[in-house]
Design a protein around this motif. Structure first.
Motif, PDB file in Angstrom:
ATOM      1  N   HIS A  58       1.029  -1.111  -0.109  1.00 53.90           N
ATOM      2  CA  HIS A  58       0.100  -0.110   0.081  1.00 53.90           C
ATOM      3  C   HIS A  58       0.783   1.414  -0.070  1.00 53.90           C
ATOM      4  CE1 HIS A  58      -3.714  -1.949   0.753  1.00 53.90           C
ATOM      5  NE2 HIS A  58      -3.231  -2.951   1.444  1.00 53.90           N
ATOM      6  N   GLN A  59       0.650   2.094  -0.999  1.00 54.95           N
ATOM      7  CA  GLN A  59       1.234   3.428  -0.979  1.00 54.95           C
ATOM      8  C   GLN A  59       0.583   4.410  -0.162  1.00 54.95           C
ATOM      9  OE1 GLN A  59       4.290   3.875  -1.975  1.00 54.95           O
ATOM     10  NE2 GLN A  59       4.179   1.744  -2.193  1.00 54.95           N
ATOM     11  N   ASN A  86     -10.979   4.708  15.541  1.00 48.68           N
ATOM     12  CA  ASN A  86     -11.765   3.512  15.190  1.00 48.68           C
ATOM     13  C   ASN A  86     -11.790   3.568  13.641  1.00 48.68           C
ATOM     14  OD1 ASN A  86     -13.198   1.078  15.408  1.00 48.68           O
ATOM     15  ND2 ASN A  86     -14.999   2.184  15.371  1.00 48.68           N
ATOM     16  N   PRO A  87     -10.858   2.558  12.807  1.00 49.14           N
ATOM     17  CA  PRO A  87     -11.019   2.850  11.431  1.00 49.14           C
ATOM     18  C   PRO A  87     -12.291   2.474  11.005  1.00 49.14           C
ATOM     19  CG  PRO A  87      -9.180   1.529  12.344  1.00 49.14           C
ATOM     20  CD  PRO A  87      -9.821   1.772  13.225  1.00 49.14           C
ATOM     21  N   SER A 121      -8.223  -0.253  -1.411  1.00 50.21           N
ATOM     22  CA  SER A 121      -8.838  -1.558  -1.300  1.00 50.21           C
ATOM     23  C   SER A 121      -7.895  -2.494  -0.437  1.00 50.21           C
ATOM     24  CB  SER A 121      -9.161  -2.105  -2.634  1.00 50.21           C
ATOM     25  OG  SER A 121      -9.787  -3.631  -2.490  1.00 50.21           O
ATOM     26  N   GLY A 122      -8.313  -3.139   0.555  1.00 46.10           N
ATOM     27  CA  GLY A 122      -7.764  -4.090   1.358  1.00 46.10           C
ATOM     28  C   GLY A 122      -7.044  -3.662   2.538  1.00 46.10           C
ATOM     29  N   LEU A 123      -7.054  -1.885   2.607  1.00 42.48           N
ATOM     30  CA  LEU A 123      -6.283  -1.179   3.657  1.00 42.48           C
ATOM     31  C   LEU A 123      -6.923  -1.567   4.977  1.00 42.48           C
ATOM     32  CD1 LEU A 123      -3.961   0.540   4.002  1.00 42.48           C
ATOM     33  CD2 LEU A 123      -5.233   2.454   3.696  1.00 42.48           C
ATOM     34  N   LEU A 124      -8.237  -1.631   5.175  1.00 49.92           N
ATOM     35  CA  LEU A 124      -8.974  -1.801   6.454  1.00 49.92           C
ATOM     36  C   LEU A 124      -8.177  -2.941   6.844  1.00 49.92           C
ATOM     37  CD1 LEU A 124     -10.983  -0.820   8.502  1.00 49.92           C
ATOM     38  CD2 LEU A 124     -12.669  -2.043   7.252  1.00 49.92           C
ATOM     39  N   LYS A 125      -8.141  -4.237   6.367  1.00 53.01           N
ATOM     40  CA  LYS A 125      -7.604  -5.258   6.949  1.00 53.01           C
ATOM     41  C   LYS A 125      -6.060  -5.165   7.566  1.00 53.01           C
ATOM     42  CE  LYS A 125      -6.225  -7.952   3.037  1.00 53.01           C
ATOM     43  NZ  LYS A 125      -6.442  -9.234   2.124  1.00 53.01           N
ATOM     44  N   ARG A 126      -5.550  -4.258   7.119  1.00 51.23           N
ATOM     45  CA  ARG A 126      -4.345  -4.093   7.633  1.00 51.23           C
ATOM     46  C   ARG A 126      -4.271  -3.220   8.560  1.00 51.23           C
ATOM     47  NH1 ARG A 126      -0.640  -7.531   5.110  1.00 51.23           N
ATOM     48  NH2 ARG A 126      -1.380  -7.792   2.996  1.00 51.23           N
ATOM     49  N   ALA A 166      -4.701   2.346  13.499  1.00 51.04           N
ATOM     50  CA  ALA A 166      -4.860   3.456  12.729  1.00 51.04           C
ATOM     51  C   ALA A 166      -4.578   4.605  13.500  1.00 51.04           C
ATOM     52  CB  ALA A 166      -5.979   3.472  11.751  1.00 51.04           C
ATOM     53  N   GLY A 167      -3.654   4.746  14.659  1.00 49.33           N
ATOM     54  CA  GLY A 167      -3.387   5.849  15.232  1.00 49.33           C
ATOM     55  C   GLY A 167      -4.265   6.354  16.522  1.00 49.33           C
ATOM     56  N   VAL A 168      -4.097   7.554  16.952  1.00 48.94           N
ATOM     57  CA  VAL A 168      -4.532   7.635  18.270  1.00 48.94           C
ATOM     58  C   VAL A 168      -5.300   9.127  18.153  1.00 48.94           C
ATOM     59  CG1 VAL A 168      -2.950   6.236  19.651  1.00 48.94           C
ATOM     60  CG2 VAL A 168      -2.323   8.749  19.318  1.00 48.94           C
ATOM     61  N   MET A 169      -6.328   9.129  19.063  1.00 46.74           N
ATOM     62  CA  MET A 169      -6.704  10.601  18.833  1.00 46.74           C
ATOM     63  C   MET A 169      -6.530  11.228  20.404  1.00 46.74           C
ATOM     64  SD  MET A 169      -8.377   9.843  16.267  1.00 46.74           S
ATOM     65  CE  MET A 169      -9.274  11.388  15.816  1.00 46.74           C
ATOM     66  N   GLY A 170      -6.751  12.757  20.344  1.00 44.74           N
ATOM     67  CA  GLY A 170      -6.074  13.511  21.425  1.00 44.74           C
ATOM     68  C   GLY A 170      -7.047  14.909  21.387  1.00 44.74           C
ATOM     69  N   VAL A 171      -6.913  15.287  22.527  1.00 44.85           N
ATOM     70  CA  VAL A 171      -7.463  16.742  23.050  1.00 44.85           C
ATOM     71  C   VAL A 171      -6.289  17.773  23.094  1.00 44.85           C
ATOM     72  CG1 VAL A 171      -9.624  16.003  23.339  1.00 44.85           C
ATOM     73  CG2 VAL A 171      -7.956  16.389  25.203  1.00 44.85           C
ATOM     74  N   VAL A 172      -6.413  18.950  22.509  1.00 45.13           N
ATOM     75  CA  VAL A 172      -5.618  19.852  22.735  1.00 45.13           C
ATOM     76  C   VAL A 172      -5.475  20.642  24.101  1.00 45.13           C
ATOM     77  CG1 VAL A 172      -4.222  22.161  21.887  1.00 45.13           C
ATOM     78  CG2 VAL A 172      -5.367  20.614  20.271  1.00 45.13           C
ATOM     79  N   ARG A 173      -4.501  20.509  25.033  1.00 41.51           N
ATOM     80  CA  ARG A 173      -4.415  20.971  26.415  1.00 41.51           C
ATOM     81  C   ARG A 173      -3.728  22.294  26.327  1.00 41.51           C
ATOM     82  NH1 ARG A 173      -8.619  18.995  28.021  1.00 41.51           N
ATOM     83  NH2 ARG A 173      -8.614  16.769  28.606  1.00 41.51           N
ATOM     84  N   GLU A 174      -2.792  22.502  25.519  1.00 41.48           N
ATOM     85  CA  GLU A 174      -1.994  23.830  25.252  1.00 41.48           C
ATOM     86  C   GLU A 174      -1.918  24.036  23.939  1.00 41.48           C
ATOM     87  OE1 GLU A 174       1.418  24.145  28.053  1.00 41.48           O
ATOM     88  OE2 GLU A 174       0.400  23.097  29.614  1.00 41.48           O
ATOM     89  N   GLY A 175      -2.129  25.167  23.449  1.00 37.02           N
ATOM     90  CA  GLY A 175      -1.978  25.217  21.914  1.00 37.02           C
ATOM     91  C   GLY A 175      -0.634  25.837  21.655  1.00 37.02           C
TER      92      GLY A 175
END
Length: 181
Positions: free
Chosen positions: A77-78, A119-120, A129-134, A148-157
């Motif tokens: 996958h590119q 949550n992908p 195509s096929g990326l979800l199963k990866r 597929a990574g993490v989520m966050g909130v900004v505490r300091e800008g």
């Protein structure tokens, strides 16, 4: 071990799957990425807004480790920074292994608190195509694994750009493992 760094930053004013990379982005405390469609105190992800538009926005910033891009390229996958919708691409940080509440100090001033796992969804296969199963799998015990990574909130800008150092501050124990947000 190599230093933890920001390798790319991205934002998009519209609700598109991929986000164009930028020379820098500005994080706004309590809101997210300035100029990004997911900026705000309450949820902006369209499916979550449809369920309850008053929920707090725990997905202000999306971070993906560039090591995932390396693995995806090795599997054929590119995928380039920003193409999976992330705002910040990192290297040298085990994002998926961090506990809830970890503070990521990005550059000189910005601080992002990690809230959970991305949550992908099926849009990933629409992108390639096929990326979800990866990026979603199961352990031998049948537990769902999200990559597929993490989520966050900004505490300091603050402004962040590629090459900025990332400093990690773990929360007090006991640590709570990441779950989807």
């Amino acid at each position: 071990m190599s230093a933890a760094v920001v390798t790319a930053v991205a934002r998009d004013e519209g609700h598109h799957f991929s986000k164009p990379t930028r020379a820098s982005i500005r994080l706004l405390a309590g809101l997210g990425v300035e100029g990004d469609a997911h900026l705000g105190v309450t949820v902006k992800h369209r499916s979550r807004v449809a369920r309850d538009p008053n929920l707090p926005n725990l997905r202000q910033v999306h971070l993906i480790h560039s090591e995932l891009h390396d693995e995806l390229r090795a599997a054929g996958h590119q995928v380039m920074p920003g193409e999976m919708g992330e705002n910040v691409t990192t290297r040298g940080v085990d994002l998926l292994g961090l506990p809830v509440g970890t503070l990521l100090r990005l550059g000189d001033a910005a601080v992002v608190e990690v809230t959970g796992l991305r949550n992908p969804c099926a849009q990933i296969d629409n992108f390639q195509s096929g990326l979800l199963k990866r990026v979603v799998g199961r352990t031998e015990a049948g537990e769902l694994v999200r990559l597929a990574g993490v989520m966050g909130v900004v505490r300091e800008g603050g402004e962040i750009r590629p090459g900025d150092e990332i400093r990690i501050e773990l929360p007090a124990e006991p640590h709570r493992p990441l779950d989807q947000v």
